[in-house]
Design a protein around this motif. Structure first.
Motif, PDB file in Angstrom:
ATOM      1  N   GLN A  85       1.413   0.541  15.217  1.00 58.74           N
ATOM      2  CA  GLN A  85       0.632   1.495  14.428  1.00 58.74           C
ATOM      3  C   GLN A  85       1.576   2.470  13.722  1.00 58.74           C
ATOM      4  N   VAL A  86       1.307   2.763  12.475  1.00 58.59           N
ATOM      5  CA  VAL A  86       2.109   3.686  11.688  1.00 58.59           C
ATOM      6  C   VAL A  86       1.179   4.754  11.126  1.00 58.59           C
ATOM      7  N   GLN A  87       1.530   6.015  11.329  1.00 61.03           N
ATOM      8  CA  GLN A  87       0.782   7.115  10.717  1.00 61.03           C
ATOM      9  C   GLN A  87       1.653   7.755   9.653  1.00 61.03           C
ATOM     10  N   LEU A  88       1.047   8.075   8.523  1.00 67.41           N
ATOM     11  CA  LEU A  88       1.799   8.537   7.359  1.00 67.41           C
ATOM     12  C   LEU A  88       1.294   9.894   6.894  1.00 67.41           C
ATOM     13  N   VAL A  89       2.229  10.797   6.596  1.00 63.45           N
ATOM     14  CA  VAL A  89       1.877  12.123   6.096  1.00 63.45           C
ATOM     15  C   VAL A  89       2.711  12.419   4.859  1.00 63.45           C
ATOM     16  N   GLU A  90       2.013  12.599   3.734  1.00 64.23           N
ATOM     17  CA  GLU A  90       2.707  12.895   2.484  1.00 64.23           C
ATOM     18  C   GLU A  90       2.874  14.411   2.306  1.00 64.23           C
ATOM     19  N   SER A  91       3.888  14.780   1.557  1.00 66.39           N
ATOM     20  CA  SER A  91       4.104  16.178   1.182  1.00 66.39           C
ATOM     21  C   SER A  91       4.884  16.217  -0.123  1.00 66.39           C
TER      22      SER A  91
ATOM     23  N   ASP B 199      14.811   6.684   4.056  1.00 67.10           N
ATOM     24  CA  ASP B 199      15.797   7.012   5.078  1.00 67.10           C
ATOM     25  C   ASP B 199      15.210   6.539   6.400  1.00 67.10           C
ATOM     26  N   ASN B 200      15.629   5.380   6.853  1.00 71.34           N
ATOM     27  CA  ASN B 200      15.045   4.808   8.067  1.00 71.34           C
ATOM     28  C   ASN B 200      15.390   5.637   9.309  1.00 71.34           C
ATOM     29  N   ALA B 201      16.492   6.351   9.273  1.00 73.61           N
ATOM     30  CA  ALA B 201      16.843   7.202  10.408  1.00 73.61           C
ATOM     31  C   ALA B 201      15.876   8.385  10.536  1.00 73.61           C
ATOM     32  N   LYS B 202      15.301   8.782   9.408  1.00 71.40           N
ATOM     33  CA  LYS B 202      14.354   9.912   9.403  1.00 71.40           C
ATOM     34  C   LYS B 202      12.904   9.452   9.299  1.00 71.40           C
ATOM     35  N   ASN B 203      12.688   8.140   9.283  1.00 69.76           N
ATOM     36  CA  ASN B 203      11.327   7.601   9.142  1.00 69.76           C
ATOM     37  C   ASN B 203      10.613   8.189   7.931  1.00 69.76           C
ATOM     38  N   THR B 204      11.312   8.265   6.820  1.00 70.45           N
ATOM     39  CA  THR B 204      10.763   8.917   5.637  1.00 70.45           C
ATOM     40  C   THR B 204      11.048   8.094   4.385  1.00 70.45           C
ATOM     41  N   VAL B 205      10.066   8.042   3.522  1.00 73.39           N
ATOM     42  CA  VAL B 205      10.226   7.431   2.206  1.00 73.39           C
ATOM     43  C   VAL B 205       9.978   8.519   1.165  1.00 73.39           C
ATOM     44  N   TYR B 206      10.706   8.426   0.070  1.00 76.17           N
ATOM     45  CA  TYR B 206      10.653   9.461  -0.963  1.00 76.17           C
ATOM     46  C   TYR B 206      10.260   8.852  -2.307  1.00 76.17           C
ATOM     47  N   LEU B 207       9.691   9.692  -3.147  1.00 76.54           N
ATOM     48  CA  LEU B 207       9.466   9.313  -4.539  1.00 76.54           C
ATOM     49  C   LEU B 207       9.919  10.486  -5.397  1.00 76.54           C
ATOM     50  N   GLN B 208      11.079  10.321  -6.015  1.00 75.73           N
ATOM     51  CA  GLN B 208      11.588  11.339  -6.937  1.00 75.73           C
ATOM     52  C   GLN B 208      10.959  11.098  -8.298  1.00 75.73           C
TER      53      GLN B 208
ATOM     54  N   SER C 267       9.972  18.080 -12.598  1.00 70.72           N
ATOM     55  CA  SER C 267      10.231  17.111 -11.535  1.00 70.72           C
ATOM     56  C   SER C 267       9.556  17.530 -10.234  1.00 70.72           C
ATOM     57  N   LEU C 268       9.244  16.538  -9.443  1.00 67.04           N
ATOM     58  CA  LEU C 268       8.774  16.740  -8.084  1.00 67.04           C
ATOM     59  C   LEU C 268       9.358  15.631  -7.225  1.00 67.04           C
ATOM     60  N   ARG C 269       9.534  15.921  -5.943  1.00 67.55           N
ATOM     61  CA  ARG C 269       9.910  14.877  -4.995  1.00 67.55           C
ATOM     62  C   ARG C 269       8.859  14.805  -3.901  1.00 67.55           C
ATOM     63  N   LEU C 270       8.223  13.665  -3.812  1.00 71.58           N
ATOM     64  CA  LEU C 270       7.254  13.420  -2.750  1.00 71.58           C
ATOM     65  C   LEU C 270       7.973  12.835  -1.540  1.00 71.58           C
ATOM     66  N   SER C 271       7.509  13.239  -0.379  1.00 70.48           N
ATOM     67  CA  SER C 271       8.016  12.686   0.867  1.00 70.48           C
ATOM     68  C   SER C 271       6.852  12.111   1.661  1.00 70.48           C
ATOM     69  N   CYS C 272       7.153  11.105   2.425  1.00 71.43           N
ATOM     70  CA  CYS C 272       6.159  10.502   3.295  1.00 71.43           C
ATOM     71  C   CYS C 272       6.820  10.286   4.652  1.00 71.43           C
ATOM     72  N   ALA C 273       6.386  11.067   5.618  1.00 70.62           N
ATOM     73  CA  ALA C 273       6.930  10.973   6.965  1.00 70.62           C
ATOM     74  C   ALA C 273       6.061  10.039   7.794  1.00 70.62           C
ATOM     75  N   ALA C 274       6.704   9.116   8.465  1.00 72.36           N
ATOM     76  CA  ALA C 274       5.984   8.125   9.256  1.00 72.36           C
ATOM     77  C   ALA C 274       6.238   8.320  10.740  1.00 72.36           C
ATOM     78  N   SER C 275       5.192   8.151  11.512  1.00 74.15           N
ATOM     79  CA  SER C 275       5.351   8.143  12.963  1.00 74.15           C
ATOM     80  C   SER C 275       5.298   6.703  13.438  1.00 74.15           C
ATOM     81  N   GLY C 276       5.796   6.465  14.605  1.00 72.56           N
ATOM     82  CA  GLY C 276       5.795   5.101  15.103  1.00 72.56           C
ATOM     83  C   GLY C 276       7.156   4.461  14.956  1.00 72.56           C
ATOM     84  N   ARG C 277       7.422   3.500  15.801  1.00 70.02           N
ATOM     85  CA  ARG C 277       8.754   2.904  15.861  1.00 70.02           C
ATOM     86  C   ARG C 277       8.961   1.779  14.859  1.00 70.02           C
ATOM     87  N   SER C 278       7.898   1.401  14.151  1.00 70.89           N
ATOM     88  CA  SER C 278       8.021   0.232  13.296  1.00 70.89           C
ATOM     89  C   SER C 278       8.320   0.548  11.844  1.00 70.89           C
TER      90      SER C 278
END
Length: 121
Positions: free
Chosen positions: A1-7, A73-82, A17-28
């Motif tokens: 299961q993956v939970q996602l939170v955008e900011s 950034d897989n170490a931070k469980n985060t995906v970005y959209l610049q 410009s804006l940079r969106l972030s998406c933080a994911a919980s879960g090990r996958s």
């Protein structure tokens, strides 16, 4: 299961410009492709960009090529959209999505709640 939170959404003038972030919980997270979608009022959800689990496959819809950059950034469980050189037509709610596999950029099983991006002219 993956939970996602955008900011990172907000109000910006055209050309900004804006940079969106998406933080994911879960090990996958690191084994999933990740995508960004958007939905403007009265329009269907649009597939904006995606990145494979290793980052070696990337997709952009034509309207954002050269302006938006997806990264993860897989170490931070985060995906970005610049998002650079923003236009009023980029105004939408932006959603982060977690893929079914690490390499398939087209199918998504997990969705965030969305973050509003408003570009003023």
């Amino acid at each position: 299961q993956v939970q996602l939170v955008e900011s990172g959404g907000g109000l910006v003038q055209a050309g900004g410009s804006l940079r969106l972030s998406c933080a994911a919980s879960g090990r996958s997270f690191s084994s999933k492709a990740m995508g960004w979608f958007r939905q403007a009022p009265g329009k269907e959800r649009e597939f904006v960009s995606a990145i494979s689990s290793s980052g070696d496959r990337i997709y952009y819809t034509d309207s954002v090529k050269g302006r938006f950059t997806i990264s993860r950034d897989n170490a931070k469980n985060t995906v970005y959209l610049q998002m650079n050189s923003l236009k009023p037509e980029d105004t939408a709610v932006y959603y982060c999505a977690g893929g079914r596999t690490g390499w398939d950029l087209w199918n998504y099983d997990y969705w965030g709640q969305g973050t509003q991006v408003t570009v003023s002219s």
